[in-house]
Each structure stands twice: as C-alpha cells, then as structure tokens.
Design an enzyme around this catalytic site. Sequence first.
Site, PDB file in Angstrom:
ATOM      1  N   ASP A  43      28.546 -12.448  40.253  1.00 52.83           N
ATOM      2  CA  ASP A  43      29.223 -12.167  41.522  1.00 52.83           C
ATOM      3  C   ASP A  43      30.690 -12.585  41.405  1.00 52.83           C
ATOM      4  OD1 ASP A  43      29.965 -11.789  44.129  1.00 52.83           O
ATOM      5  OD2 ASP A  43      28.337 -12.975  45.004  1.00 52.83           O
ATOM      6  N   GLU A  70      27.654  -6.670  50.498  1.00 49.30           N
ATOM      7  CA  GLU A  70      27.024  -7.716  51.326  1.00 49.30           C
ATOM      8  C   GLU A  70      27.807  -7.962  52.611  1.00 49.30           C
ATOM      9  OE1 GLU A  70      27.042 -11.037  48.581  1.00 49.30           O
ATOM     10  OE2 GLU A  70      28.719 -11.933  49.661  1.00 49.30           O
ATOM     11  N   GLU A 106      29.076  -7.848  40.723  1.00 49.04           N
ATOM     12  CA  GLU A 106      29.034  -7.709  42.176  1.00 49.04           C
ATOM     13  C   GLU A 106      30.397  -7.959  42.814  1.00 49.04           C
ATOM     14  OE1 GLU A 106      26.214 -10.415  43.921  1.00 49.04           O
ATOM     15  OE2 GLU A 106      27.182 -10.272  45.869  1.00 49.04           O
ATOM     16  N   ARG A 138      21.373 -14.580  38.103  1.00 48.86           N
ATOM     17  CA  ARG A 138      22.807 -14.449  38.364  1.00 48.86           C
ATOM     18  C   ARG A 138      23.465 -15.685  37.789  1.00 48.86           C
ATOM     19  NH1 ARG A 138      25.842 -14.990  44.171  1.00 48.86           N
ATOM     20  NH2 ARG A 138      25.906 -17.156  43.466  1.00 48.86           N
ATOM     21  N   ARG A 141      24.193  -3.442  48.751  1.00 49.14           N
ATOM     22  CA  ARG A 141      23.848  -4.855  49.004  1.00 49.14           C
ATOM     23  C   ARG A 141      23.728  -5.195  50.489  1.00 49.14           C
ATOM     24  NH1 ARG A 141      22.618  -8.817  46.527  1.00 49.14           N
ATOM     25  NH2 ARG A 141      24.336 -10.249  46.883  1.00 49.14           N
ATOM     26  N   HIS A 187      32.744 -12.100  43.823  1.00 43.31           N
ATOM     27  CA  HIS A 187      33.036 -12.536  45.195  1.00 43.31           C
ATOM     28  C   HIS A 187      34.424 -12.095  45.655  1.00 43.31           C
ATOM     29  CE1 HIS A 187      31.991 -15.121  48.682  1.00 43.31           C
ATOM     30  NE2 HIS A 187      30.766 -14.844  48.267  1.00 43.31           N
ATOM     31  N   HIS A 223      21.177  -8.299  49.582  1.00 44.58           N
ATOM     32  CA  HIS A 223      21.724  -9.643  49.733  1.00 44.58           C
ATOM     33  C   HIS A 223      20.579 -10.561  50.190  1.00 44.58           C
ATOM     34  CE1 HIS A 223      25.042 -12.035  52.063  1.00 44.58           C
ATOM     35  NE2 HIS A 223      25.028 -12.388  50.810  1.00 44.58           N
ATOM     36  N   TRP A 252      38.235 -15.300  49.573  1.00 44.73           N
ATOM     37  CA  TRP A 252      37.237 -16.283  49.146  1.00 44.73           C
ATOM     38  C   TRP A 252      35.983 -15.554  48.680  1.00 44.73           C
ATOM     39  CZ3 TRP A 252      32.253 -17.347  51.029  1.00 44.73           C
ATOM     40  CH2 TRP A 252      31.600 -18.385  50.293  1.00 44.73           C
ATOM     41  N   GLU A 300      17.781 -10.230  45.867  1.00 43.26           N
ATOM     42  CA  GLU A 300      18.330 -11.577  45.629  1.00 43.26           C
ATOM     43  C   GLU A 300      17.382 -12.627  46.200  1.00 43.26           C
ATOM     44  OE1 GLU A 300      22.174 -12.136  47.389  1.00 43.26           O
ATOM     45  OE2 GLU A 300      22.516 -14.048  46.372  1.00 43.26           O
ATOM     46  N   TYR A 330      33.255 -20.597  43.669  1.00 46.71           N
ATOM     47  CA  TYR A 330      32.138 -19.971  44.365  1.00 46.71           C
ATOM     48  C   TYR A 330      30.852 -20.068  43.533  1.00 46.71           C
ATOM     49  CZ  TYR A 330      28.745 -16.685  45.841  1.00 46.71           C
ATOM     50  OH  TYR A 330      27.533 -16.164  46.201  1.00 46.71           O
TER      51      TYR A 330
HETATM   52  O1  LIG Z   1      24.564 -14.235  47.701  1.00 47.74           O
HETATM   53  C1  LIG Z   1      25.642 -13.715  47.449  1.00 47.74           C
HETATM   54  O2  LIG Z   1      25.811 -12.816  46.637  1.00 47.74           O
HETATM   55  C2  LIG Z   1      26.830 -14.176  48.186  1.00 47.74           C
HETATM   56  O3  LIG Z   1      27.901 -13.748  47.855  1.00 47.74           O
HETATM   57  C3  LIG Z   1      26.605 -15.133  49.288  1.00 47.74           C
HETATM   58  C4  LIG Z   1      27.772 -15.232  50.255  1.00 47.74           C
HETATM   59  O4  LIG Z   1      28.763 -16.045  49.735  1.00 47.74           O
HETATM   60  C5  LIG Z   1      27.278 -15.796  51.550  1.00 47.74           C
HETATM   61  O5  LIG Z   1      26.332 -14.928  52.082  1.00 47.74           O
HETATM   62  C6  LIG Z   1      28.396 -16.016  52.546  1.00 47.74           C
HETATM   63  O6  LIG Z   1      27.849 -16.356  53.777  1.00 47.74           O
HETATM   64 MG   LIG Z   2      27.695 -11.921  46.754  1.00 50.91          MG
END
Ligand SMILES: O=C(O)C(=O)C[C@H](O)[C@H](O)CO
Ligand SMILES: [Mg+2]
Length: 403
Positions: free
Chosen positions: A211, A263, A237, A147, A284, A213, A313, A403, A340, A159
Amino acid sequence: MKIEQAYTIVTSPGRNFVTLKIVTDEGVYGIGDATLNGREMAVMAYLDEHVIPALIGRDPQQIEDIWHYFYRGAYWRRGPVTMSAIAAVDVALWDIKAKLAGMPLYQLLGGKSRERVMTYAHCTGKDIETCLDEVETHVKLGYRAVRVQAGVPGIPTIYGVAKREGERYEPADAELPAEHVWSTEKYLNHVPKLFAAVRERFGDDLHVLHDVHHRLTPIEAARLGKEVEPYHLFWLEDCVPAENQESFRLIRQHTTTPLAVGEVFNSIHDYRELLENQLIDYIRMPLSHGGGITHMRRVADLAGLYHVRTGFHGPTDLSPVCLGAAIHFDTWVPNFGIQEHMPHTEETDEVFPHDFRFEDGHFIVGEAPGHGVDIDEKLAQQYPYKRASLPVNRLEDGTLWHW
Ligand SMILES: O=C(O)C(=O)C[C@H](O)[C@H](O)CO
Ligand SMILES: [Mg+2]
C-alpha cells in the site's frame, strides 16, 4: 411491514464504531456499519437528524426505493458522509430481508461462487528483517497473501508500521492529528529492496501486496511499478491520490504491476473512467462507505466487464458488521479477487458477535439468516466514544502532503 424504530449506537471497544440498528413492527431487526474513521460523529448526526426520521414508517423490504430516496432525495449527492449513512441503512435492510427469507445473505445475492474467501494479512516491521519475520508468522498461520510495509531509514514514522514493537498498528492514534514526516525519495529508494527480500526468502508462490497510501505523483508511481515488476506483486495499492482518474493512464503505460484503488471512494462515478479505460485491476471501495450492497453490486458488475476484480478494504476501522456483510458479498460476487483482513481486538469481537470464521488464511461465511453479525448493546455501552484522528503528513521542508 413497517420500520418502527431506528437508532445509532456508538461504541469504542479499542477504537470507535458507529452502528445503525433498524427494527421492524414484526420484531425483526437488521444492523449496518456507519463508521467513518476520524469522522464518526458526522455520519451519526447525518443519520440521527436527516435519515432516521424519514425512515420510520417505510416498508423495510423496499431496499431499492429506500436507497434512491436517500441518494436522490438528499439533493446533495455522494461524499463519504452521505454514502456511509446510506450504506448503513442499506446493509441493515439487506440483513432484515435475508432474515425474513430465512437465508444467509449470500444466498439472497445469488448463492456461493466459492467455498472460501482468500484474505491478505498485514505484515509490518520497523525494518525489512522484522517485516520478513512477520511474513513468516503469517505464512505459518496459513495466509496465502500478505501485505508488506516496512520502516524506511530516515523517515521516523510511516504508514502501516506500529510505533513500538509488539503493538498493534492503529492509525487514528491521537485526539488531534499527529504530524508525520514524508520523503518520497527515501521511500522510492528503499521499498524495492523489501520486495526483493520477500521473494528471496519466501519464493514465488506467496501473494505479495503493498500500500503506497496515496503518496506518489503519477510519474513516481510509474517508476515504482516498473522497478518492482520482477517481484510480481499481487497489487500495488493507492499509488497516487485518485481524484484525477485520468492520471492512471500515465502509470498504466509504464508498468504491468497490477493496481488497486478506491478505499476512499464512495460512488460508482469515482470508478467510471478507471474502469472504462481499463486503468486498474482491483476495486477497494468498502460496502460501508460506498452506499452498501445495492450500490456495490453495480460497481462490481461494471468492474467485471473490464476484467477488474474486488479486493475490499478491511482494516479495523470498518466494524465486524461491514466485514461480515463483505464476506457474504465476497462469497457470491463472480469477480472476486481478495479480502483484506486486519483482525479486530477481542473486545470488538465481543461487542459484535458474528458467525463468519477464519481458517487457513480464508474466511468462511456463516449460515445464519442475515449477514450473521449482531451487536451486544449492553456491552457496547461500556466503551464510550473517544475522539481519535488520523495523522497528517508533511514533507521534510514542512509542506503538507498526502497521508
Ligand atoms: O487498510 C488499508 O489499506 C488502509 O489503507 C487503511 C487506512 O489507512 C484506514 O482505513 C484509514 O482509516
Ligand atoms: Mg490502503
């Protein structure tokens, strides 16, 4: 056989984890992960106050009945706190059942569908070059899938990228939420360059993931998916927040880039429209937030009808207990995609001894009866809970963002 005792254990060997231990009157015990990053104490209180008193005296072998007892019986269905608590009970009970059967958990689920579980590593860097060097390190370690997340010029903290070079990335890094700044424009203009550079340096064989996010709107996600098509991502993702499942229709209409979602999901109902309308490619939701093995089996089976595969996840905020159970599930589930892998600290691994192993970019399941993960309760006591919160994001004008 009866459940004689059940209790929660909170420990922080590098980061916080909540574990549920269920002990039977025959001395067999099982453990489940009840960690919900940044909201640990809410799940712990739910278990201590509302679940454990009602567990005592039940037959631990009646996993299905106990699942529905806590799901329907709560009256207040779903939600991450409830479903994480139910998951912890469920995984602990599957651990017990497999120990009673004298089998590793994957055997009880239906046996091996594969010999090893492909994982993806996190490769990050303050800029594209640093991120590519990280990719090289991970390729040398044997990873077939990475990733990639790189810093974006003009966005100070992003992130997936550690604040300082050489540090591990751990998002819940402050007692109260840190405030980050986000610019969709800067991100969208920069990120396709990252994938172009990865393909240029590493060729076509490496699986490349990314990701987002949850930060884009559907039309922005459609643009990104379309622009990165030439780089053949394994998946993109969480490109938008997924409360509105219907919004994925717009993204899907515009791009063949595979999509991974979930996730932050905790129920099969979060997935229903996405799956039935074939709007995504990977699920996920982790076992420890989604009601455990009993519920996740149903989600995976539903996904299988629509050619959708699993991609659990697996960040450090899920404990080795969740990871260990996931590796059994991954070894069994027919529609497996990828797992992951974000390595835990040495301290965490010492608190949670386990029999799965990592080899050449893959996890190999263990053969011990149960899910193969234990907790050293004495050692766990040496790491007291510390409040830690996930960050929040604001746009450059101060508007609160995802976020
Ligand atoms: O591992 C990932 O894909 C994530 O997005 C991790 C997250 O930010 C995390 O689990 C938040 O607690
Ligand atoms: Mg993620």
